[in-house]
Design a protein around this motif. Structure first.
Motif, short mmCIF file in Angstrom:
data_model
loop_
_atom_site.label_atom_id
_atom_site.label_comp_id
_atom_site.label_asym_id
_atom_site.label_seq_id
_atom_site.Cartn_x
_atom_site.Cartn_y
_atom_site.Cartn_z
N ASN A 157 -4.86 31.08 -32.49
CA ASN A 157 -5.75 31.36 -31.37
C ASN A 157 -4.96 32.20 -30.38
O ASN A 157 -4.10 31.68 -29.67
N GLU A 158 -5.24 33.50 -30.36
CA GLU A 158 -4.51 34.39 -29.46
C GLU A 158 -4.88 34.16 -28.00
O GLU A 158 -4.08 34.36 -27.11
N LYS A 159 -6.11 33.74 -27.77
CA LYS A 159 -6.58 33.52 -26.40
C LYS A 159 -5.77 32.41 -25.73
O LYS A 159 -5.34 32.55 -24.59
N ASN A 160 -5.56 31.31 -26.45
CA ASN A 160 -4.79 30.19 -25.89
C ASN A 160 -3.33 30.21 -26.31
O ASN A 160 -2.58 29.29 -26.00
N SER A 161 -2.92 31.22 -27.03
CA SER A 161 -1.53 31.42 -27.46
C SER A 161 -0.97 30.23 -28.23
O SER A 161 0.02 29.64 -27.83
#
Length: 164
Positions: A108-112
């Motif tokens: 999940n790139e948004k939440n790293s």
């Protein structure tokens, strides 16, 4: 003479209410915060998932059917792929083994965050037959989650009993 007892005018009413209302309030809030944090919450969720389906094919149903000329071993293996099934024949035993290896990658790139789970599951059943098995004559089929192993019966030689 004045004292700091409850009911006395020198005792602050607001602290009396807080102390009587919930003595462990701060401790409970701290504990709730701890269990709701992402690392701990994720760990607890993975434990919950484990106990929902700890070992899907820990034991699988196997039936042995005796016919006039053959034995049929029937194993129910729903959701198992053909390449995960191994059949071994030893003397008068048939062993069915199921080996499953799943890798789940979650990113999940948004939440790293990045998560990789690897599960390895194994199960086996061994069936004993009353005679030696000729492994060259054993046939197996797998269709719609049902494994059928056909084992021809061996014809032995009948020996008559005579007088001395």
């Amino acid at each position: 003479m004045s004292s700091n007892l409850p009911g006395n005018s020198n005792y602050p009413e607001s602290s009396k209410k807080n102390n009587d209302h919930e003595p462990f309030g701060d401790l409970m809030k701290t504990m709730n915060g701890f269990f709701l944090e992402k690392p701990v919450k994720g760990f607890l969720q993975s434990i919950d998932e484990f106990f929902k389906t700890p070992f899907p094919f820990q034991g699988f149903a196997v039936d042995l059917i005796e016919k006039e000329n053959e034995y049929i071993v029937q194993a129910e293996l729903p959701g198992v792929k053909r390449e995960q099934i191994h059949i071994d024949v030893y003397s008068n035993y048939v062993t069915i083994s199921v080996n499953s290896q799943d890798i789940i990658i979650e990113e999940n790139e948004k939440n790293s965050y990045y998560s990789k789970q690897k599960t390895i599951q194994k199960a086996s059943r061994t069936i004993s037959l009353p005679h030696h098995i000729n492994e060259k004559q054993v046939k197996a089929t797998y269709q719609n989650g049902l494994l059928l192993i056909r084992i021809p019966k061996q014809k032995g030689k009948r020996i008559p009993i005579g007088d001395e």
